[in-house]
Design a protein around this motif. Structure first.
Motif, PDB file in Angstrom:
ATOM      1  N   VAL A   2      -0.365  13.089  -2.738  1.00  0.00           N
ATOM      2  CA  VAL A   2      -0.632  13.531  -4.060  1.00  0.00           C
ATOM      3  C   VAL A   2       0.743  14.513  -4.459  1.00  0.00           C
ATOM      4  O   VAL A   2       1.294  15.120  -3.642  1.00  0.00           O
ATOM      5  CB  VAL A   2      -1.947  14.262  -4.520  1.00  0.00           C
ATOM      6  CG1 VAL A   2      -3.147  13.263  -4.204  1.00  0.00           C
ATOM      7  CG2 VAL A   2      -2.119  15.223  -3.426  1.00  0.00           C
ATOM      8  N   TRP A   3       0.996  14.533  -5.725  1.00  0.00           N
ATOM      9  CA  TRP A   3       1.955  15.579  -6.166  1.00  0.00           C
ATOM     10  C   TRP A   3       1.272  16.686  -6.546  1.00  0.00           C
ATOM     11  O   TRP A   3      -0.007  16.612  -7.355  1.00  0.00           O
ATOM     12  CB  TRP A   3       2.792  14.896  -7.377  1.00  0.00           C
ATOM     13  CG  TRP A   3       3.757  13.882  -6.778  1.00  0.00           C
ATOM     14  CD1 TRP A   3       3.486  12.630  -6.767  1.00  0.00           C
ATOM     15  CD2 TRP A   3       5.026  14.032  -6.492  1.00  0.00           C
ATOM     16  NE1 TRP A   3       4.505  12.014  -6.304  1.00  0.00           N
ATOM     17  CE2 TRP A   3       5.489  12.901  -6.063  1.00  0.00           C
ATOM     18  CE3 TRP A   3       5.806  15.431  -6.491  1.00  0.00           C
ATOM     19  CZ2 TRP A   3       7.110  12.744  -5.608  1.00  0.00           C
ATOM     20  CZ3 TRP A   3       7.052  15.197  -6.005  1.00  0.00           C
ATOM     21  CH2 TRP A   3       7.805  13.700  -5.645  1.00  0.00           C
ATOM     22  N   ARG A   4       1.841  17.804  -6.510  1.00  0.00           N
ATOM     23  CA  ARG A   4       1.224  19.023  -7.022  1.00  0.00           C
ATOM     24  C   ARG A   4       2.444  19.648  -7.533  1.00  0.00           C
ATOM     25  O   ARG A   4       3.427  19.854  -6.864  1.00  0.00           O
ATOM     26  CB  ARG A   4       0.763  19.801  -5.898  1.00  0.00           C
ATOM     27  CG  ARG A   4      -0.789  19.425  -5.321  1.00  0.00           C
ATOM     28  CD  ARG A   4      -1.813  20.119  -6.454  1.00  0.00           C
ATOM     29  NE  ARG A   4      -3.042  19.337  -6.330  1.00  0.00           N
ATOM     30  CZ  ARG A   4      -3.921  19.781  -5.245  1.00  0.00           C
ATOM     31  NH1 ARG A   4      -3.662  20.832  -4.682  1.00  0.00           N
ATOM     32  NH2 ARG A   4      -5.144  19.236  -5.462  1.00  0.00           N
ATOM     33  N   LEU A   5       2.158  20.578  -8.445  1.00  0.00           N
ATOM     34  CA  LEU A   5       3.259  21.648  -9.031  1.00  0.00           C
ATOM     35  C   LEU A   5       2.932  23.049  -8.075  1.00  0.00           C
ATOM     36  O   LEU A   5       1.838  23.616  -8.358  1.00  0.00           O
ATOM     37  CB  LEU A   5       3.033  21.845 -10.665  1.00  0.00           C
ATOM     38  CG  LEU A   5       3.888  22.840 -11.146  1.00  0.00           C
ATOM     39  CD1 LEU A   5       5.234  22.693 -10.951  1.00  0.00           C
ATOM     40  CD2 LEU A   5       3.560  23.072 -12.852  1.00  0.00           C
ATOM     41  N   ILE A   6       3.758  23.267  -7.453  1.00  0.00           N
ATOM     42  CA  ILE A   6       3.856  24.745  -6.672  1.00  0.00           C
ATOM     43  C   ILE A   6       4.358  25.756  -7.590  1.00  0.00           C
ATOM     44  O   ILE A   6       5.479  25.670  -7.921  1.00  0.00           O
ATOM     45  CB  ILE A   6       4.550  24.360  -5.444  1.00  0.00           C
ATOM     46  CG1 ILE A   6       3.787  23.254  -4.818  1.00  0.00           C
ATOM     47  CG2 ILE A   6       4.075  25.625  -4.461  1.00  0.00           C
ATOM     48  CD1 ILE A   6       2.627  23.218  -4.186  1.00  0.00           C
ATOM     49  N   LYS A   7       3.557  26.677  -7.374  1.00  0.00           N
ATOM     50  CA  LYS A   7       4.079  27.823  -8.397  1.00  0.00           C
ATOM     51  C   LYS A   7       4.073  29.368  -7.721  1.00  0.00           C
ATOM     52  O   LYS A   7       3.464  29.293  -6.695  1.00  0.00           O
ATOM     53  CB  LYS A   7       3.225  28.200  -9.656  1.00  0.00           C
ATOM     54  CG  LYS A   7       3.196  27.049 -10.748  1.00  0.00           C
ATOM     55  CD  LYS A   7       2.525  27.567 -11.875  1.00  0.00           C
ATOM     56  CE  LYS A   7       2.951  26.665 -13.126  1.00  0.00           C
ATOM     57  NZ  LYS A   7       2.119  27.250 -14.339  1.00  0.00           N
ATOM     58  N   GLY A   8       5.248  30.051  -7.886  1.00  0.00           N
ATOM     59  CA  GLY A   8       5.313  31.293  -7.311  1.00  0.00           C
ATOM     60  C   GLY A   8       5.715  31.256  -5.741  1.00  0.00           C
ATOM     61  O   GLY A   8       5.580  32.494  -5.049  1.00  0.00           O
ATOM     62  N   GLN A   9       6.289  30.399  -5.250  1.00  0.00           N
ATOM     63  CA  GLN A   9       6.641  30.124  -4.032  1.00  0.00           C
ATOM     64  C   GLN A   9       8.344  29.315  -4.245  1.00  0.00           C
ATOM     65  O   GLN A   9       8.566  28.782  -4.786  1.00  0.00           O
ATOM     66  CB  GLN A   9       6.066  29.074  -3.295  1.00  0.00           C
ATOM     67  CG  GLN A   9       4.739  29.243  -2.946  1.00  0.00           C
ATOM     68  CD  GLN A   9       3.900  28.270  -1.879  1.00  0.00           C
ATOM     69  OE1 GLN A   9       4.580  27.675  -0.938  1.00  0.00           O
ATOM     70  NE2 GLN A   9       2.633  27.727  -2.489  1.00  0.00           N
ATOM     71  N   LYS A  10       9.043  30.146  -3.360  1.00  0.00           N
ATOM     72  CA  LYS A  10      10.425  29.676  -3.016  1.00  0.00           C
ATOM     73  C   LYS A  10      10.635  28.498  -1.717  1.00  0.00           C
ATOM     74  O   LYS A  10       9.762  28.767  -0.851  1.00  0.00           O
ATOM     75  CB  LYS A  10      11.320  30.908  -2.734  1.00  0.00           C
ATOM     76  CG  LYS A  10      11.760  31.509  -3.907  1.00  0.00           C
ATOM     77  CD  LYS A  10      12.622  32.368  -3.691  1.00  0.00           C
ATOM     78  CE  LYS A  10      13.278  33.164  -4.958  1.00  0.00           C
ATOM     79  NZ  LYS A  10      14.142  34.278  -4.501  1.00  0.00           N
ATOM     80  N   ASP A  11      11.264  27.709  -2.015  1.00  0.00           N
ATOM     81  CA  ASP A  11      11.543  26.641  -1.185  1.00  0.00           C
ATOM     82  C   ASP A  11      12.928  25.952  -1.301  1.00  0.00           C
ATOM     83  O   ASP A  11      13.618  26.442  -2.124  1.00  0.00           O
ATOM     84  CB  ASP A  11      10.259  25.339  -1.091  1.00  0.00           C
ATOM     85  CG  ASP A  11       9.953  24.946   0.032  1.00  0.00           C
ATOM     86  OD1 ASP A  11      10.864  24.671   0.992  1.00  0.00           O
ATOM     87  OD2 ASP A  11       8.838  24.491   0.516  1.00  0.00           O
ATOM     88  N   MET A  12      12.979  24.803  -0.390  1.00  0.00           N
ATOM     89  CA  MET A  12      14.364  24.074  -0.713  1.00  0.00           C
ATOM     90  C   MET A  12      14.040  23.015  -1.078  1.00  0.00           C
ATOM     91  O   MET A  12      13.104  22.268  -0.371  1.00  0.00           O
ATOM     92  CB  MET A  12      15.345  24.434   0.765  1.00  0.00           C
ATOM     93  CG  MET A  12      15.600  25.646   0.885  1.00  0.00           C
ATOM     94  SD  MET A  12      17.468  25.639   1.533  1.00  0.00           S
ATOM     95  CE  MET A  12      17.475  24.533   2.707  1.00  0.00           C
ATOM     96  N   CYS A  13      14.883  22.353  -1.930  1.00  0.00           N
ATOM     97  CA  CYS A  13      14.766  21.024  -2.139  1.00  0.00           C
ATOM     98  C   CYS A  13      15.013  19.974  -1.047  1.00  0.00           C
ATOM     99  O   CYS A  13      15.970  20.112  -0.404  1.00  0.00           O
ATOM    100  CB  CYS A  13      15.598  20.504  -3.487  1.00  0.00           C
ATOM    101  SG  CYS A  13      15.647  19.020  -3.803  1.00  0.00           S
ATOM    102  N   HIS A  14      14.164  19.211  -0.892  1.00  0.00           N
ATOM    103  CA  HIS A  14      14.184  18.288   0.180  1.00  0.00           C
ATOM    104  C   HIS A  14      15.409  17.449   0.218  1.00  0.00           C
ATOM    105  O   HIS A  14      15.777  16.859   1.299  1.00  0.00           O
ATOM    106  CB  HIS A  14      12.951  17.536   0.324  1.00  0.00           C
ATOM    107  CG  HIS A  14      12.690  16.514   1.471  1.00  0.00           C
ATOM    108  ND1 HIS A  14      12.194  17.384   2.589  1.00  0.00           N
ATOM    109  CD2 HIS A  14      13.004  15.365   1.869  1.00  0.00           C
ATOM    110  CE1 HIS A  14      12.086  16.437   3.630  1.00  0.00           C
ATOM    111  NE2 HIS A  14      12.462  15.243   3.343  1.00  0.00           N
ATOM    112  N   ARG A  15      15.816  17.141  -1.164  1.00  0.00           N
ATOM    113  CA  ARG A  15      16.940  16.143  -1.346  1.00  0.00           C
ATOM    114  C   ARG A  15      18.288  17.035  -1.448  1.00  0.00           C
ATOM    115  O   ARG A  15      19.209  16.264  -0.911  1.00  0.00           O
ATOM    116  CB  ARG A  15      16.415  15.375  -2.522  1.00  0.00           C
ATOM    117  CG  ARG A  15      17.718  14.135  -2.772  1.00  0.00           C
ATOM    118  CD  ARG A  15      17.121  13.047  -3.808  1.00  0.00           C
ATOM    119  NE  ARG A  15      18.180  12.554  -4.162  1.00  0.00           N
ATOM    120  CZ  ARG A  15      18.937  12.589  -5.261  1.00  0.00           C
ATOM    121  NH1 ARG A  15      18.534  13.457  -5.951  1.00  0.00           N
ATOM    122  NH2 ARG A  15      19.913  11.927  -5.549  1.00  0.00           N
ATOM    123  N   CYS A  16      18.301  17.689  -2.250  1.00  0.00           N
ATOM    124  CA  CYS A  16      19.822  18.426  -2.170  1.00  0.00           C
ATOM    125  C   CYS A  16      19.971  19.804  -1.772  1.00  0.00           C
ATOM    126  O   CYS A  16      20.965  20.183  -1.607  1.00  0.00           O
ATOM    127  CB  CYS A  16      20.101  18.212  -3.669  1.00  0.00           C
ATOM    128  SG  CYS A  16      19.268  19.539  -4.683  1.00  0.00           S
TER     129      CYS A  16
END
Ligand SMILES: [Zn+2]
Length: 74
Positions: A4-18
């Motif tokens: 499923v897709w979720r909108l994650i808020k208030g967390q930092k991450d790195m884009c899986h693609r770029c």
């Protein structure tokens, strides 16, 4: 339960693609024990690019964003 897709808020991450740093981002993953576990996260540019292929990433996801009813990490 499938991916499923979720909108994650208030967390930092790195884009899986770029590899860009992202905050408040769409992520695809699975719900395990009623908690969402992101497998891949994307920036909005990459999400837009991936939208035509969302069915391949999350074949059982009809609505790209499931309603977020509780924080991904309590
Ligand atoms: Zn990206």
């Amino acid at each position: 339960m499938g991916p499923v897709w979720r909108l994650i808020k208030g967390q930092k991450d790195m884009c899986h693609r770029c590899g860009r740093e992202i905050l408040d981002f769409p992520a695809v993953g699975r719900v395990v024990d009623f908690q969402f576990r992101a497998e891949e996260a994307y920036c909005w540019d990459c999400y837009r690019y991936l939208t035509p292929f969302v069915d391949d990433i999350a074949p059982e996801s009809r609505d790209p964003f499931q309603p977020v009813t509780k924080p991904a990490i309590p």
